[in-house]
Design a protein around this motif. Structure first.
Motif, PDB file in Angstrom:
ATOM      1  N   LEU A  10     -19.459  18.599 -20.910  1.00  0.00           N
ATOM      2  CA  LEU A  10     -19.435  17.214 -20.412  1.00  0.00           C
ATOM      3  C   LEU A  10     -20.423  17.087 -19.249  1.00  0.00           C
ATOM      4  O   LEU A  10     -21.223  16.160 -19.207  1.00  0.00           O
ATOM      5  N   ALA A  11     -20.351  18.032 -18.315  1.00  0.00           N
ATOM      6  CA  ALA A  11     -21.258  17.996 -17.160  1.00  0.00           C
ATOM      7  C   ALA A  11     -22.720  18.031 -17.620  1.00  0.00           C
ATOM      8  O   ALA A  11     -23.550  17.285 -17.106  1.00  0.00           O
ATOM      9  N   ALA A  12     -23.023  18.862 -18.597  1.00  0.00           N
ATOM     10  CA  ALA A  12     -24.399  18.955 -19.104  1.00  0.00           C
ATOM     11  C   ALA A  12     -24.825  17.642 -19.773  1.00  0.00           C
ATOM     12  O   ALA A  12     -25.955  17.200 -19.601  1.00  0.00           O
ATOM     13  N   ALA A  13     -23.920  17.018 -20.512  1.00  0.00           N
ATOM     14  CA  ALA A  13     -24.249  15.801 -21.257  1.00  0.00           C
ATOM     15  C   ALA A  13     -24.490  14.599 -20.353  1.00  0.00           C
ATOM     16  O   ALA A  13     -25.257  13.710 -20.691  1.00  0.00           O
ATOM     17  N   CYS A  14     -23.830  14.568 -19.179  1.00  0.00           N
ATOM     18  CA  CYS A  14     -23.971  13.396 -18.301  1.00  0.00           C
ATOM     19  C   CYS A  14     -24.625  13.752 -16.968  1.00  0.00           C
ATOM     20  O   CYS A  14     -24.626  12.947 -16.045  1.00  0.00           O
ATOM     21  N   ASN A  15     -25.173  14.979 -16.884  1.00  0.00           N
ATOM     22  CA  ASN A  15     -25.810  15.443 -15.653  1.00  0.00           C
ATOM     23  C   ASN A  15     -24.815  15.404 -14.490  1.00  0.00           C
ATOM     24  O   ASN A  15     -25.158  15.050 -13.369  1.00  0.00           O
ATOM     25  N   GLY A  16     -23.551  15.736 -14.786  1.00  0.00           N
ATOM     26  CA  GLY A  16     -22.490  15.672 -13.786  1.00  0.00           C
ATOM     27  C   GLY A  16     -22.343  16.951 -12.980  1.00  0.00           C
ATOM     28  O   GLY A  16     -22.856  18.003 -13.363  1.00  0.00           O
ATOM     29  N   GLU A  17     -21.642  16.818 -11.884  1.00  0.00           N
ATOM     30  CA  GLU A  17     -21.324  17.960 -11.025  1.00  0.00           C
ATOM     31  C   GLU A  17     -19.822  17.947 -10.775  1.00  0.00           C
ATOM     32  O   GLU A  17     -19.189  16.896 -10.777  1.00  0.00           O
TER      33      GLU A  17
END
Length: 162
Positions: free
Chosen positions: A147-154
């Motif tokens: 999920l973090a990779a898909a939305c550039n999240g941290e």
């Protein structure tokens, strides 16, 4: 007779383009129902299901927070995690204009713009989490890191103390 074609959401197409594995869940839904009711309908544990919240900072920039459905966003922690003095929840009437999604179908993956996104650090303790699939009646299960990779999240400390 032709087989019914599965309707893919933007979020699903993005995950497939990035070769990120996911599982989808569908349910009957004509209007907004909260995530706890969805988890109950699908028989999913609350701690595994996450909701997507959109806020606006004092700078007028938008921010996305992904937290467990039974938890509350700590506004001070949220603001600090994105370098703002304060953040406030985006008004329901503005969700579609800002994200491209509707209330109840909002996901951090594939919004109109790539807004700074923070995911509750508790997600890192889980193998898989479940988030909205980008429309009413659709949920997606995937690894928190995906999920973090898909939305550039941290990942960040975002939850209000109980």
């Amino acid at each position: 007779m032709a087989k019914a074609k599965e309707i893919k959401t933007n979020a699903m197409r993005i995950l497939e383009t990035k070769k990120i594995p996911y599982k989808s869940y569908t349910y009957e839904c004509d209007e907004f129902i909260d995530a706890i009711q969805i988890a109950d309908m699908l028989g999913l544990p609350y701690e595994k299901v996450y909701k997507t919240l959109v806020t606006q900072g004092s700078s007028k920039n938008y921010y996305v927070f992904v937290i467990p459905i039974a938890e509350e966003l700590d506004m001070k922690k949220a603001a600090k995690s994105v370098g703002e003095k304060s953040v406030a929840m985006l008004h329901v009437k503005d969700i579609n204009a800002v994200t491209g999604y509707i209330r109840g179908g909002c996901t951090a993956i594939g919004m109109k713009k790539l807004y700074p996104t923070r995911i509750a650090q508790t997600a890192q303790e889980l193998q898989q989490i479940i988030v909205s699939g980008g429309k009413l009646g659709m949920q997606l299960e995937l690894a928190p890191q995906d999920l973090a990779a898909a939305c550039n999240g941290e990942f960040a400390d975002l939850l209000a103390a109980r």
